[in-house]
Scaffold this motif. Structure first.
Motif, PDB file in Angstrom:
ATOM      1  N   ALA A  93      -0.697  -7.054   4.969  1.00  0.00           N
ATOM      2  CA  ALA A  93       0.645  -7.434   4.508  1.00  0.00           C
ATOM      3  C   ALA A  93       1.033  -6.685   3.236  1.00  0.00           C
ATOM      4  N   ASP A 116       1.148 -20.130   6.684  1.00  0.00           N
ATOM      5  CA  ASP A 116       1.342 -18.756   7.139  1.00  0.00           C
ATOM      6  C   ASP A 116       2.798 -18.317   7.051  1.00  0.00           C
ATOM      7  N   THR A 168       0.980  -4.877  13.427  1.00  0.00           N
ATOM      8  CA  THR A 168       1.797  -5.322  12.293  1.00  0.00           C
ATOM      9  C   THR A 168       3.280  -5.312  12.615  1.00  0.00           C
ATOM     10  N   ARG A 196      -5.603 -10.097   6.627  1.00  0.00           N
ATOM     11  CA  ARG A 196      -4.162 -10.294   6.781  1.00  0.00           C
ATOM     12  C   ARG A 196      -3.413  -9.985   5.484  1.00  0.00           C
ATOM     13  N   VAL A 197      -3.952 -10.427   4.336  1.00  0.00           N
ATOM     14  CA  VAL A 197      -3.299 -10.158   3.049  1.00  0.00           C
ATOM     15  C   VAL A 197      -3.278  -8.661   2.766  1.00  0.00           C
ATOM     16  N   SER A 243       5.984 -10.648   3.575  1.00  0.00           N
ATOM     17  CA  SER A 243       6.142 -11.995   4.119  1.00  0.00           C
ATOM     18  C   SER A 243       6.247 -11.991   5.638  1.00  0.00           C
ATOM     19  N   ILE A 250       2.467 -11.269   7.027  1.00  0.00           N
ATOM     20  CA  ILE A 250       1.487 -12.334   6.800  1.00  0.00           C
ATOM     21  C   ILE A 250       1.664 -13.451   7.831  1.00  0.00           C
TER      22      ILE A 250
END
Length: 502
Positions: free
Chosen positions: A127, A277, A180, A123-124, A94, A97
């Motif tokens: 994450a 988001d 990240t 992005r997924v 979480s 993302i």
């Protein structure tokens, strides 16, 4: 009143993040001696970025961090490994993302690859990787394993995958790993790791508390390169005619929506996107708070206000990127390339790297925690300077690669081969910290500015591909701080007199 003072304090930190703009202004005035086009729009964009970051951080402090810390402490007291792993996974997923820097890099990648790399899929994937590795890091801390074996095996795998990955994805993959761990992720993940190490008997905060950030940087590099192998080996290339038609349709629709109502609708859609988001981190925290801990949230009105500030701040940040930071980076690259020598490009890259890192709030915070945990073996100011030098060297080498057109494969594999060697030789207490420092050196201002610089250079140097050569600077900025910190630790361990602290 106290909340207002805290916000102004955070606003000052956000303005400090604009230190690289002083470097830009110096080069613009002294070297280029010209005023860039669209200067007023860039200035407005930069101010919007500052305001957005300040609102975002204040929202985190009010709404998300207090709940996250309470949950971490509650789970640590319970001692349930499955529960801690589940919380670690959900927290990592979480947080990433909703990471602003990752959103910026992913959107640039989708645009430059003409849709072949999907921004949301990227992005997924990143994450999920971070969520999985935070869960793994929780197990490492609980079991008391040494981090250096994890990093040696992990980066051997990184180098192996890089050898087979298509050149279009390598720079992007390493940049995705580098961004990240930033404005959201570092405080949440670092608090989880250090909190666990402190609460478990026999664990050392320096050796076992640090390292989660390092793992969160490494694994996305592997997963994104595997994604690139699939996309570029088995996926269909975008049809230029279809892309042109879509672009024309978008432009036509945009022309029809000019006006106050169209602008308002566009802003509303963007704001709803920001809510989408941030929603995962909000849902994770609420679920664990009410379904697992089963306690009401204290000061609920503050928490709700914090969530709203996070969403509005993220929205302002993204708008500011489009208006200010991306144009600044592209403009500087375009102007510096036209000069008689590339020496100014190298000097600009080194200066930007050093200035942005010295102003990085996350680095200041991690350095102070390391000094406390090191009990005299480490000095926070020395750490900042070492990391800043490493970032400056890394970005300069990355710029050199773009200018010469060399393959990123050899630079990356060589850099991480050096990192693996130093991980084997360096004192074990410094390894987790060194890798964590490589992941916190890229701020909300640095990432867009450096990304735009790389893309701008690749665009204006003849024979360079934007997708292949434009990405990768952030990766170099993450590698070399690890090298400089480990080299310093080796020097301190072997050549300083016994009893002398560093």
């Amino acid at each position: 009143m106290n909340g207002l003072k805290e916000f102004f304090h955070i606003l000052q930190h956000s303005f400090r993040n604009l230190l690289p703009i002083v470097v830009v202004a110096f080069f613009q005035a002294v070297v280029l001696r010209a005023v860039p086009d669209g200067l007023s729009s860039m200035v407005v964009g930069l101010l919007v970025v500052v305001l957005g970051v300040a609102l975002f951080l204040q929202g985190l402090e009010l709404g998300i961090f207090p709940i996250g810390k309470n949950l971490s402490n509650s789970f640590a007291r319970r001692g349930s490994l499955p529960l801690l792993m589940a919380f670690g996974f959900c927290l990592g997923f979480s947080a990433v993302i909703a990471e602003p820097a990752l959103i910026a890099v992913a959107s640039q990648a989708e645009m430059i690859s003409e849709g072949r790399v999907d921004a949301f899929t990227l992005r997924v994937l990143v994450a999920l990787s971070v969520g999985a590795v935070v869960a793994l890091g929780v197990v490492r801390t609980i079991l008391g394993h040494s981090l250096h074996w994890y990093m040696i095996v992990g980066y051997l795998l990184v180098v192996l995958v890089t050898f087979f990955a298509p050149e279009e994805i390598v720079g992007l993959a390493y940049d995705s790993g580098g961004v990240t761990t930033n404005i959201v992720t570092v405080p949440l993940i670092a608090a989880l790791g250090i909190g666990l190490a402190v609460s478990i008997r026999g664990r050392n905060a320096l050796a076992h508390g640090f390292g989660l950030v390092a793992l969160a940087v490494m694994v996305p590099m592997i997963s994104v390169q595997l994604y690139g192998i699939v996309v570029y080996s088995f996926g269909d290339a975008p049809d230029p005619a279809v892309m042109a038609s879509a672009a024309a349709a978008t432009g036509h629709a945009g022309a029809e929506q000019v006006g106050l109502l169209g602008t308002a609708l566009h802003m509303l859609v963007d704001l709803l996107t920001m809510f989408r988001d941030v929603a995962p981190i909000i849902l994770v925290i609420l679920f664990f708070q009410y379904a697992v801990i089963r306690k009401p949230i204290a000061h609920l009105h503050k928490v709700i206000g914090g969530f709203v500030m996070v969403i509005v701040g993220l929205y302002a940040f993204v708008i500011g990127l489009k208006l200010g930071l991306f144009p600044v980076g592209r403009s500087m690259a375009e102007q510096l390339v036209t000069l008689d020598t590339f020496l100014w490009v190298y000097l600009f890259a080194f200066s930007i790297g050093f200035a942005t890192t010295m102003a990085e709030p996350a680095l200041i915070a991690i350095g102070q925690k390391a000094e406390e945990a090191g009990k005299g073996r480490l000095n926070a100011n020395h750490i900042r300077i070492l990391v800043a030098i490493g970032v400056a060297i890394g970005i300069t080498i990355g710029v050199h690669r773009i200018i010469t057109g060399d393959s990123i494969h050899y630079y990356i594999m060589g850099g991480y081969a050096l990192v693996i060697l130093l991980t084997w030789l360096a004192p074990k207490y410094i390894v987790p910290l060194a890798f964590d420092l490589g992941g916190v050196t890229t701020s909300e201002v640095t990432v867009p500015l450096v990304t735009a610089l790389g893309i701008g250079l690749a665009t204006h140097i003849e024979g360079r591909s934007v997708l292949i050569d434009g990405f990768g600077l952030i990766a170099f900025a993450s590698i070399f701080p690890i090298v400089t910190v480990m080299l310093y630790a080796l020097y301190a361990e072997r050549f300083k007199p016994t009893g002398e602290t560093s």
